[in-house]
Design a protein around this motif. Structure first.
Motif, PDB file in Angstrom:
ATOM      1  N   PRO A  50      -7.838   8.415 -12.173  1.00  0.00           N
ATOM      2  CA  PRO A  50      -7.834   9.672 -11.218  1.00  0.00           C
ATOM      3  C   PRO A  50      -6.866   9.341 -10.036  1.00  0.00           C
ATOM      4  O   PRO A  50      -6.641   8.479  -9.565  1.00  0.00           O
ATOM      5  CB  PRO A  50      -9.388   9.478 -10.703  1.00  0.00           C
ATOM      6  N   GLY A  51      -6.215  10.513  -9.936  1.00  0.00           N
ATOM      7  CA  GLY A  51      -5.260  10.614  -8.794  1.00  0.00           C
ATOM      8  C   GLY A  51      -3.916  10.200  -8.802  1.00  0.00           C
ATOM      9  O   GLY A  51      -3.002  10.271  -8.260  1.00  0.00           O
ATOM     10  N   ALA A  52      -3.610   9.560 -10.028  1.00  0.00           N
ATOM     11  CA  ALA A  52      -2.279   8.935 -10.705  1.00  0.00           C
ATOM     12  C   ALA A  52      -1.333   9.986 -10.589  1.00  0.00           C
ATOM     13  O   ALA A  52      -1.751  11.211 -11.044  1.00  0.00           O
ATOM     14  CB  ALA A  52      -2.423   8.184 -11.956  1.00  0.00           C
ATOM     15  N   ALA A 109     -12.791   5.781  -1.351  1.00  0.00           N
ATOM     16  CA  ALA A 109     -13.461   6.851  -1.018  1.00  0.00           C
ATOM     17  C   ALA A 109     -12.589   7.969  -0.226  1.00  0.00           C
ATOM     18  O   ALA A 109     -13.243   9.162  -0.206  1.00  0.00           O
ATOM     19  CB  ALA A 109     -14.324   6.114   0.235  1.00  0.00           C
ATOM     20  N   HIS A 110     -11.460   7.621   0.276  1.00  0.00           N
ATOM     21  CA  HIS A 110     -10.674   8.743   0.615  1.00  0.00           C
ATOM     22  C   HIS A 110      -9.509   9.204  -0.290  1.00  0.00           C
ATOM     23  O   HIS A 110      -9.306  10.496  -0.479  1.00  0.00           O
ATOM     24  CB  HIS A 110      -9.965   8.470   1.990  1.00  0.00           C
ATOM     25  N   ASP A 111      -8.950   8.285  -1.100  1.00  0.00           N
ATOM     26  CA  ASP A 111      -7.870   8.295  -1.864  1.00  0.00           C
ATOM     27  C   ASP A 111      -8.342   7.911  -3.361  1.00  0.00           C
ATOM     28  O   ASP A 111      -8.370   6.736  -3.443  1.00  0.00           O
ATOM     29  CB  ASP A 111      -6.543   7.624  -1.425  1.00  0.00           C
ATOM     30  N   PRO A 112      -8.357   8.888  -4.377  1.00  0.00           N
ATOM     31  CA  PRO A 112      -8.926   8.154  -5.668  1.00  0.00           C
ATOM     32  C   PRO A 112      -8.212   7.377  -6.248  1.00  0.00           C
ATOM     33  O   PRO A 112      -8.388   6.390  -6.979  1.00  0.00           O
ATOM     34  CB  PRO A 112      -8.914   9.637  -6.491  1.00  0.00           C
ATOM     35  N   HIS A 113      -6.839   7.396  -6.147  1.00  0.00           N
ATOM     36  CA  HIS A 113      -5.838   6.578  -6.792  1.00  0.00           C
ATOM     37  C   HIS A 113      -5.489   4.935  -5.665  1.00  0.00           C
ATOM     38  O   HIS A 113      -4.807   4.110  -6.233  1.00  0.00           O
ATOM     39  CB  HIS A 113      -4.388   6.911  -6.805  1.00  0.00           C
ATOM     40  N   ALA A 130     -15.590   7.573   3.839  1.00  0.00           N
ATOM     41  CA  ALA A 130     -14.403   8.470   3.560  1.00  0.00           C
ATOM     42  C   ALA A 130     -13.438   8.348   5.041  1.00  0.00           C
ATOM     43  O   ALA A 130     -12.333   8.237   4.718  1.00  0.00           O
ATOM     44  CB  ALA A 130     -14.570   9.677   2.980  1.00  0.00           C
ATOM     45  N   ALA A 131     -14.091   8.500   6.039  1.00  0.00           N
ATOM     46  CA  ALA A 131     -13.393   8.521   7.292  1.00  0.00           C
ATOM     47  C   ALA A 131     -12.802   7.242   7.575  1.00  0.00           C
ATOM     48  O   ALA A 131     -11.640   7.076   8.168  1.00  0.00           O
ATOM     49  CB  ALA A 131     -14.334   8.904   8.558  1.00  0.00           C
ATOM     50  N   GLU A 132     -13.542   6.092   7.539  1.00  0.00           N
ATOM     51  CA  GLU A 132     -13.005   4.802   7.848  1.00  0.00           C
ATOM     52  C   GLU A 132     -11.815   4.549   6.635  1.00  0.00           C
ATOM     53  O   GLU A 132     -10.736   3.911   7.138  1.00  0.00           O
ATOM     54  CB  GLU A 132     -14.134   3.993   7.425  1.00  0.00           C
ATOM     55  N   ALA A 133     -11.912   4.881   5.560  1.00  0.00           N
ATOM     56  CA  ALA A 133     -10.868   4.765   4.418  1.00  0.00           C
ATOM     57  C   ALA A 133      -9.721   5.438   4.908  1.00  0.00           C
ATOM     58  O   ALA A 133      -8.697   4.861   4.674  1.00  0.00           O
ATOM     59  CB  ALA A 133     -11.359   5.209   3.360  1.00  0.00           C
ATOM     60  N   LYS A 134      -9.780   6.710   5.519  1.00  0.00           N
ATOM     61  CA  LYS A 134      -8.500   7.325   5.714  1.00  0.00           C
ATOM     62  C   LYS A 134      -7.959   6.497   6.970  1.00  0.00           C
ATOM     63  O   LYS A 134      -6.754   6.460   6.887  1.00  0.00           O
ATOM     64  CB  LYS A 134      -9.021   8.951   6.152  1.00  0.00           C
ATOM     65  N   LYS A 135      -8.662   6.201   7.872  1.00  0.00           N
ATOM     66  CA  LYS A 135      -8.094   5.633   8.966  1.00  0.00           C
ATOM     67  C   LYS A 135      -7.448   4.311   8.672  1.00  0.00           C
ATOM     68  O   LYS A 135      -6.323   4.060   9.036  1.00  0.00           O
ATOM     69  CB  LYS A 135      -9.378   5.349  10.030  1.00  0.00           C
ATOM     70  N   LEU A 136      -7.941   3.560   7.565  1.00  0.00           N
ATOM     71  CA  LEU A 136      -7.211   2.296   7.366  1.00  0.00           C
ATOM     72  C   LEU A 136      -6.139   2.598   6.630  1.00  0.00           C
ATOM     73  O   LEU A 136      -5.004   2.074   6.749  1.00  0.00           O
ATOM     74  CB  LEU A 136      -8.065   1.644   6.281  1.00  0.00           C
ATOM     75  N   GLN A 137      -5.897   3.628   5.744  1.00  0.00           N
ATOM     76  CA  GLN A 137      -4.858   3.881   4.708  1.00  0.00           C
ATOM     77  C   GLN A 137      -3.777   4.507   5.572  1.00  0.00           C
ATOM     78  O   GLN A 137      -2.839   4.281   5.450  1.00  0.00           O
ATOM     79  CB  GLN A 137      -5.402   4.822   3.572  1.00  0.00           C
ATOM     80  N   GLN A 142     -11.061  -9.483  -8.445  1.00  0.00           N
ATOM     81  CA  GLN A 142     -12.031  -9.770  -7.577  1.00  0.00           C
ATOM     82  C   GLN A 142     -11.705 -10.705  -6.138  1.00  0.00           C
ATOM     83  O   GLN A 142     -12.826 -10.949  -5.377  1.00  0.00           O
ATOM     84  CB  GLN A 142     -12.828 -11.227  -8.378  1.00  0.00           C
ATOM     85  N   HIS A 143     -10.654 -10.474  -5.593  1.00  0.00           N
ATOM     86  CA  HIS A 143     -10.155 -10.950  -4.392  1.00  0.00           C
ATOM     87  C   HIS A 143     -10.979 -10.449  -3.262  1.00  0.00           C
ATOM     88  O   HIS A 143     -11.004  -9.145  -3.108  1.00  0.00           O
ATOM     89  CB  HIS A 143      -8.708 -10.883  -4.212  1.00  0.00           C
ATOM     90  N   PRO A 144     -11.447 -11.217  -2.467  1.00  0.00           N
ATOM     91  CA  PRO A 144     -12.361 -10.426  -1.305  1.00  0.00           C
ATOM     92  C   PRO A 144     -11.456  -9.638  -0.231  1.00  0.00           C
ATOM     93  O   PRO A 144     -12.216  -8.907   0.334  1.00  0.00           O
ATOM     94  CB  PRO A 144     -12.971 -11.870  -0.616  1.00  0.00           C
ATOM     95  N   LEU A 145     -10.389  -9.839  -0.279  1.00  0.00           N
ATOM     96  CA  LEU A 145      -9.510  -9.032   0.745  1.00  0.00           C
ATOM     97  C   LEU A 145      -9.034  -7.625   0.480  1.00  0.00           C
ATOM     98  O   LEU A 145      -8.344  -6.778   0.920  1.00  0.00           O
ATOM     99  CB  LEU A 145      -8.555  -9.652   1.357  1.00  0.00           C
ATOM    100  N   ARG A 146      -9.190  -7.181  -0.846  1.00  0.00           N
ATOM    101  CA  ARG A 146      -8.837  -6.221  -1.711  1.00  0.00           C
ATOM    102  C   ARG A 146      -9.274  -4.873  -0.846  1.00  0.00           C
ATOM    103  O   ARG A 146     -10.525  -4.919  -0.388  1.00  0.00           O
ATOM    104  CB  ARG A 146      -9.137  -6.263  -3.303  1.00  0.00           C
ATOM    105  N   LEU A 147      -8.563  -3.934  -0.843  1.00  0.00           N
ATOM    106  CA  LEU A 147      -9.026  -2.506  -0.384  1.00  0.00           C
ATOM    107  C   LEU A 147      -9.700  -1.449  -1.343  1.00  0.00           C
ATOM    108  O   LEU A 147      -9.299  -0.285  -1.105  1.00  0.00           O
ATOM    109  CB  LEU A 147      -7.986  -2.019   0.586  1.00  0.00           C
ATOM    110  N   GLU A 148     -10.337  -1.662  -2.119  1.00  0.00           N
ATOM    111  CA  GLU A 148     -10.862  -0.927  -3.170  1.00  0.00           C
ATOM    112  C   GLU A 148     -11.418   0.313  -2.598  1.00  0.00           C
ATOM    113  O   GLU A 148     -11.499   1.595  -2.935  1.00  0.00           O
ATOM    114  CB  GLU A 148     -11.783  -1.605  -4.226  1.00  0.00           C
ATOM    115  N   TYR A 149     -12.196   0.040  -1.438  1.00  0.00           N
ATOM    116  CA  TYR A 149     -13.122   0.992  -0.976  1.00  0.00           C
ATOM    117  C   TYR A 149     -12.338   2.166  -0.236  1.00  0.00           C
ATOM    118  O   TYR A 149     -12.793   3.300   0.210  1.00  0.00           O
ATOM    119  CB  TYR A 149     -13.914   0.497   0.205  1.00  0.00           C
TER     120      TYR A 149
END
Length: 581
Positions: free
Chosen positions: A559-561, A138-142, A303-310, A128-135
């Motif tokens: 998914p993606g594992a 949107a780009h990477d299922p895993h 998905a584009a934002e997620a890819k840029k961050l990852q 539940q941590h607010p800084l996690r990157l779950e989103y």
């Protein structure tokens, strides 16, 4: 080379003094003590941590397979879609002779030098941590794991498995200790550190933060990007077979009880333990600290934002997390409200050491779990300890505080490693770290020591290869079973043993046994173990044990594992043969 260790081979600690302090318990029964924990100060006998191991069984110990992956391994019962698990065939032991030829009759001659268990990459996660990157999903299922809410019951079940082992599987010798090789926590949060210490040493732990009454996070967000276990929403995970489990979230944040390890345990630090999100050297960034304990959480991104961050994380273009901070600021209006909680604040190196030194987390010991007040005074997280009469253990800190998830070590630590190996030349040595030799490629300066050079894994291999007493380098980080032979000129060689994580399937730990074959060779036996949870799951069973079983099955289906993390047969249950130095 003779391996008869003299008392003077261990700087700063006299063995007889330590044994007297321990009540004359034999080291071979599991007592351990710290050796030269820092450059500037060695632990004196009065403060050297000493611990008793679990008492040996009344009946003579003997080789066995039950409870190990030699006997059975969780395996899918159906061939497609969401796959339910059950009992599968065990993995055979493979003899590896790249570094020395095994000689016939050695089983009848051998004597045990030491035996221990390795945990690695537990990743106890405050989901539940607010800084996690779950989103990033949107780009990477895993990038988000549906099973992460169950890391605590999963880890407790692993503790239960070790407590149930009847000694070492091959020799039947008593187990000396458990070593965790880093990424014990996931988000560098105080909440997770408290859970880790309690799981390992015993007690009650409630894997919840924020609102004490109910879960607040992506699992009940209504967003189809994430598994919604309690809801009938047709999310993306249910579309591939994940179940609807009414009451899952209440069970996941319910109080759990850990028996604590019945063996001494030692700790090694990983990048997720020291860096927020395991990759950002962002200490002192007030915005991110306030966001960690605050009442807003971002759950969506394109998905584009997620890819840029990852990409920024993987390519290490944002090691300080400034780009991540700016991204969160730009998405402030998209955040959802959650209950603030100061326990989610990032912990410092000093906090990590103090938690280990806290008497409340001593368990069966040793005090500090390898760390000492000398580490706290010097600001270091590496140390050495006596495993048995003939074996010394060395725990390294390979995290680069400058940022990024790959590692390195500073010159002071590299020099200390070489000195420690030389000072203990009459003992065999086992080295522990989080990073592998191949993932120590990040040489950013440590902000606390900006003028100090950082060194790669190849340089560590060079130092280890220069000392004939090194048997093994045991590590994690890559979440995969890989065993690598290292051979240097002059016949000096050692094995690098990298073990899969306990957060990604196949969720394993490893037992390592060191034996003298009495024929000019030494063998290292590695045996993988799963948690004590049953292979089969019961969706109606949301008990602590039932959740641990579900943790394994969900991880298999994530998914993606990657499906290759168990490694090849030669990376699993093995006999690794070495020439004596």
């Amino acid at each position: 080379m003779s391996r008869s260790r003299s008392a003077t081979s261990v700087p700063g600690v006299h063995r007889r003094t330590v044994l007297a302090a321990a009540g004359a318990v034999s080291l071979s029964a599991g007592a351990g003590y710290a050796l030269r924990p820092t450059d500037s100060q060695a632990a004196g006998a009065a403060e050297a941590p000493v611990a008793h191991s679990r008492r040996a069984a009344a009946a003579p110990l003997a080789p066995y397979t039950k409870g190990t992956t030699l006997a059975s391994v969780a395996a899918p019962r159906n061939s497609s879609g969401y796959r339910r698990l059950g009992d599968g065939p065990g993995w055979k032991r493979v003899v590896r002779a790249e570094l020395a030829a095994p000689k016939s009759g050695r089983a009848a001659r051998r004597s045990t030098l030491a035996a221990f268990v390795q945990f690695t990459d537990l990743h106890l996660t405050d989901v539940q941590h607010p800084l996690r990157l779950e989103y990033l999903r949107a780009h990477d299922p895993h990038a988000w794991r549906p099973h992460e809410a169950l890391t605590v019951p999963g880890a407790i079940s692993l503790v239960e498995r070790v407590n149930a082992l009847r000694g070492a599987p091959v020799t039947g010798a008593p187990l000396h200790f458990v070593m965790t090789t880093g990424d014990n926590t996931d988000n560098n949060a105080h909440s997770e550190l408290e859970w880790f210490m309690t799981v390992m040493s015993g007690g009650r732990v409630t894997p919840n933060s924020g609102d004490p009454r109910h879960y607040e996070g992506v699992h009940n967000s209504g967003l189809k990007l994430y598994w919604q276990p309690d809801s009938t929403v047709r999310d993306g995970d249910k579309a591939v077979g994940f179940p609807h489990l009414e009451g899952f979230l209440a069970a996941a944040i319910r109080e759990a009880r850990s028996p604590g390890l019945k063996l001494p345990w030692y700790s090694t630090v990983g990048n997720h333990d020291m860096l927020p999100l395991g990759c950002h050297g962002s200490r002192g960034d007030n915005y991110l600290t306030e966001a960690a304990i605050g009442g807003k959480k971002l759950m969506t991104a394109t998905a584009a934002e997620a890819k840029k961050l990852q990409d920024a994380v993987k390519q290490a273009t944002d090691p300080k997390g400034t780009g991540y901070r700016d991204f969160l600021k730009a998405h402030a209006r998209s955040m959802r409200s959650v209950t603030p909680d100061e326990k989610r604040a990032p912990y410092t190196q000093a906090d990590y050491l103090k938690a280990h030194l806290d008497p409340a987390h001593q368990g069966v010991g040793p005090v500090g779990h390898g760390y000492s007040s000398a580490n706290l005074d010097a600001g270091t997280q590496y140390y050495a300890f006596r495993i048995s009469d003939d074996v010394v253990g060395i725990s390294l800190d390979t995290t680069d505080a400058g940022g990024h998830y790959e590692g390195s070590i500073g010159t002071a630590q590299l020099d200390w490693l070489a000195r420690t190996l030389k000072d203990n030349k009459d003992s065999y040595a086992v080295v522990f770290s989080h990073h592998t030799s191949g993932t120590m490629t990040n040489t950013r300066p440590d902000p606390a020591r900006p003028g100090e050079r950082r060194h790669t894994g190849a340089e560590v291999v060079s130092v280890l290869s220069a000392h004939a007493n090194v048997l093994a380098w045991v590590n994690g980080h890559i979440h995969k079973n890989v065993i690598t032979p290292h051979k240097a000129s002059g016949g000096r060689s050692f094995w690098e043993i990298s073990t899969a994580s306990h957060v990604d399937h196949p969720q394993l730990a490893r037992v390592v046994e060191l034996v003298d074959n009495k024929d000019g060779t030494v063998s290292l036996f590695t045996t993988l173990i799963e948690s004590a949870a049953p292979h089969r799951t019961d969706y109606a069973d949301l008990s602590q044990t039932g959740l641990a079983a579900l943790y394994r099955e969900l991880s298999f289906n994530a998914p993606g594992a990657k499906k290759t993390l168990a490694g090849e047969p030669a990376d699993r249950n093995t006999e690794l043969v070495l020439k004596k130095g």
